[in-house]
Write an enzyme that holds these catalytic residues in place. Structure first.
Site, PDB file in Angstrom:
ATOM      1  N   ASP A   1       3.418  -4.721   7.994  1.00 13.33           N
ATOM      2  CA  ASP A   1       2.108  -4.014   7.722  1.00 13.33           C
ATOM      3  C   ASP A   1       0.936  -4.787   7.945  1.00 13.33           C
ATOM      4  O   ASP A   1       0.567  -5.845   7.170  1.00 13.33           O
ATOM      5  CB  ASP A   1       2.127  -3.232   6.525  1.00 13.33           C
ATOM      6  CG  ASP A   1       0.795  -2.462   6.246  1.00 13.33           C
ATOM      7  OD1 ASP A   1      -0.155  -2.444   7.170  1.00 13.33           O
ATOM      8  OD2 ASP A   1       0.581  -1.712   5.215  1.00 13.33           O
TER       9      ASP A   1
ATOM     10  N   CYS B   1      -4.827   2.712  -3.446  1.00 12.52           N
ATOM     11  CA  CYS B   1      -3.484   2.892  -2.980  1.00 12.52           C
ATOM     12  C   CYS B   1      -2.321   2.188  -3.107  1.00 12.52           C
ATOM     13  O   CYS B   1      -1.654   1.799  -2.204  1.00 12.52           O
ATOM     14  CB  CYS B   1      -3.888   3.373  -1.511  1.00 12.52           C
ATOM     15  SG  CYS B   1      -4.947   4.493  -1.272  1.00 12.52           S
TER      16      CYS B   1
ATOM     17  N   GLN C   1      -4.175  -5.461   6.838  1.00  8.23           N
ATOM     18  CA  GLN C   1      -5.285  -6.236   6.489  1.00  8.23           C
ATOM     19  C   GLN C   1      -5.261  -7.702   6.982  1.00  8.23           C
ATOM     20  O   GLN C   1      -5.969  -8.409   6.678  1.00  8.23           O
ATOM     21  CB  GLN C   1      -5.129  -6.484   4.955  1.00  8.23           C
ATOM     22  CG  GLN C   1      -5.420  -5.028   4.233  1.00  8.23           C
ATOM     23  CD  GLN C   1      -6.696  -4.419   4.341  1.00  8.23           C
ATOM     24  OE1 GLN C   1      -7.721  -5.078   4.571  1.00  8.23           O
ATOM     25  NE2 GLN C   1      -6.960  -3.192   3.917  1.00  8.23           N
TER      26      GLN C   1
ATOM     27  N   HIS D   1       0.943  -1.342  -0.086  1.00  7.85           N
ATOM     28  CA  HIS D   1       0.192   0.031  -0.139  1.00  7.85           C
ATOM     29  C   HIS D   1       0.937   1.402   0.100  1.00  7.85           C
ATOM     30  O   HIS D   1       1.963   1.223   0.551  1.00  7.85           O
ATOM     31  CB  HIS D   1      -0.799  -0.095   1.179  1.00  7.85           C
ATOM     32  CG  HIS D   1      -1.914   1.060   1.437  1.00  7.85           C
ATOM     33  ND1 HIS D   1      -1.592   2.199   1.958  1.00  7.85           N
ATOM     34  CD2 HIS D   1      -3.108   0.890   1.363  1.00  7.85           C
ATOM     35  CE1 HIS D   1      -2.699   2.792   1.852  1.00  7.85           C
ATOM     36  NE2 HIS D   1      -3.844   2.073   1.585  1.00  7.85           N
TER      37      HIS D   1
ATOM     38  N   LYS E   1     -10.241  -0.687  10.308  1.00  4.09           N
ATOM     39  CA  LYS E   1     -10.384  -1.941   9.317  1.00  4.09           C
ATOM     40  C   LYS E   1     -10.503  -3.162  10.403  1.00  4.09           C
ATOM     41  O   LYS E   1     -10.908  -4.106   9.838  1.00  4.09           O
ATOM     42  CB  LYS E   1      -8.984  -2.011   8.738  1.00  4.09           C
ATOM     43  CG  LYS E   1      -8.734  -1.050   7.715  1.00  4.09           C
ATOM     44  CD  LYS E   1      -7.570  -1.257   7.075  1.00  4.09           C
ATOM     45  CE  LYS E   1      -7.248  -0.110   6.190  1.00  4.09           C
ATOM     46  NZ  LYS E   1      -7.910   0.303   5.060  1.00  4.09           N
TER      47      LYS E   1
END
Ligand code: PLP
Length: 420
Positions: free
Chosen positions: A214, A378, A217, A137, A240
């Protein structure tokens, strides 16, 4: 109220995922859009909130609202207790070794910027390298690009193959004595690829290179154990993961956080200040300048309680089933090409439809009540890798149903007929 209330566990019996029961906890799901029942499939952008999270925010502002850490009065004590309780809850969720390793930020983006500022500014120099992947991202690209420009360092990019998997041989080749950090996503928001983080950290650690993961998600979809992943840094966003917008988390191994430069400066991150000199606070407060988003932290802890109550392994299993069903339905539509077919995927159906721009498709679907995202997500380098300007992306959560995926497929089929 002082501590956030845990959500009831709404799934029975053991082996059965009672999706209708779960959906009752999410008020936003029960509405009509353009006269059709809402089918919310934009969960990778942001998730809906269970009533328990909404209640926690209302409860905090109704009764406990005060500033934290510096008050001697009862409300401030209660707010501090709830805020620090939330930190401990998040520590347990991630299996971090200590609450000192949990730093509250605004979202994953700020978390990555914190590591780029605090670690990167201090440990990356001219001629050094930072390794990222081709599926990141923008939040995990641009901060490293800026850091490299500032320091005269080089950004190295691990390629992905045609399925959207990391090319691990190339990754291993890119690591070397000049590599100062690896920053890689655990789940790609544009492709759904789940990356082999344990292998990523293992290879990096052979050369003593720290790794940032990261997890934006990943946290909403699967159990996360930072000690098993053995990463030095892990970031995610509350919104999220069924929590409020405006709150996120950086996990950092204490030994690294202790060595890092401050990120933002001001109140709360100091022990003492004179005009000549400032001494910084202990962890984690050293990295939390200014009044934090207290209600957000509390709401996030309740959200994590909620998903833990449902069972993260069970969430992952149900979503795997949904993903397989959705993939089968979409792939059967003539003209649909799935973008991202990695062996190990989570929650994302990214696709293009011959002759229909994803934005037009998104608009047509919206009129059927189906909320998806259309665009580059993104992740422009991912679009370039697959030679598409954009994709349509349906992204799942545990409250989605097989019937909703059937509505999606029918609407895509309808769009195909309109564009003929
Ligand atoms: C993989 C990934 N990383 C980082 C981000 C940035 O999240 P936020 O905007 O909450 O900071 C996103 C958001 O979509 C994402 O999907």
């Amino acid at each position: 109220m002082t501590m956030p209330r845990a959500a009831a566990v709404p799934v029975t019996p053991e082996s059965h995922w009672d999706v209708e029961r779960v959906r009752k906890d999410f008020p936003a799901l029960h509405q009509q859009v353009h006269g059709k029942p809402l089918v919310y499939l934009d969960n990778a952008a942001t998730s809906q909130k269970p009533q328990a999270v909404i209640d926690a925010l209302v409860g905090y502002y109704s009764l406990d609202n005060a500033n934290v850490h510096r008050g001697v009065h009862r409300l401030s004590e209660r707010a501090t207790e709830a805020y620090e309780g939330a930190r401990s809850r998040i520590q347990r969720h991630l299996n971090a070794a200590s609450p000192r390793e949990i730093i509250f930020v605004r979202q994953a983006t700020e978390g990555i910027n914190l590591v780029a500022g605090g670690y990167g500014r201090k440990f990356v120099g001219a001629g050094d390298e930072v390794v990222i992947s081709a599926m990141e991202h923008h939040a995990n690209i641009v901060p490293w690009q800026l850091l490299c420009q500032e320091k005269g360092a080089t950004l190295r990019v691990v390629p992905i193959d045609d399925r959207g998997d990391l090319v691990m041989e190339e990754y291993a080749r890119l690591l070397g004595p000049r590599t100062k950090l690896v920053a890689i996503t655990q789940v790609s928001n544009a492709l759904g690829t789940v990356t082999p983080i344990e292998e990523v950290t293992e290879l990096a650690h052979r050369q003593s290179i720290p790794v940032l993961v990261d997890g934006a998600q990943a946290v909403p979809h699967q159990p996360v154990d930072v000690r098993r992943l053995d990463c030095e840094f892990y970031v995610f966003s509350g919104h999220k993961a069924f929590g409020p917008t405006g709150i996120g988390v950086v996990y950092g191994k204490e030994a690294w956080l202790e060595r890092m430069a401050p990120y933002q400066s001001g109140g709360d991150m100091i022990k003492s200040v004179t005009f000549e000199k400032t001494t910084f606070n202990d962890l984690p407060y050293r990295f939390e300048a200014g009044t934090p988003y207290i209600a957000g932290a509390i709401g996030l802890a309740v959200a994590l309680d909620y998903i833990s109550g449902l069972g993260l392994d069970r969430i992952a299993a149900y979503e795997r089933e949904l993903l397989a069903h959705g993939t089968e339905l979409l792939a059967a539509i003539p003209g649909v090409r799935m973008i991202g077919t990695a062996r190990h995927k989570a929650a994302v159906l990214s696709f293009v439809l011959d002759g229909v721009h994803p934005h037009d498709l998104g608009t047509i679907l919206d009129h059927q009540g189906v909320a998806i995202r259309a665009g580059h997500h993104c992740a422009m380098p991912v679009m370039a890798r697959f030679a598409v300007p954009a994709t349509a992306r349906a992204s799942l959560a545990f409250y989605n149903t097989r019937a909703e995926l059937e509505t999606l497929a029918k609407a895509v089929q309808g769009a195909r007929e309109i564009f003929g």
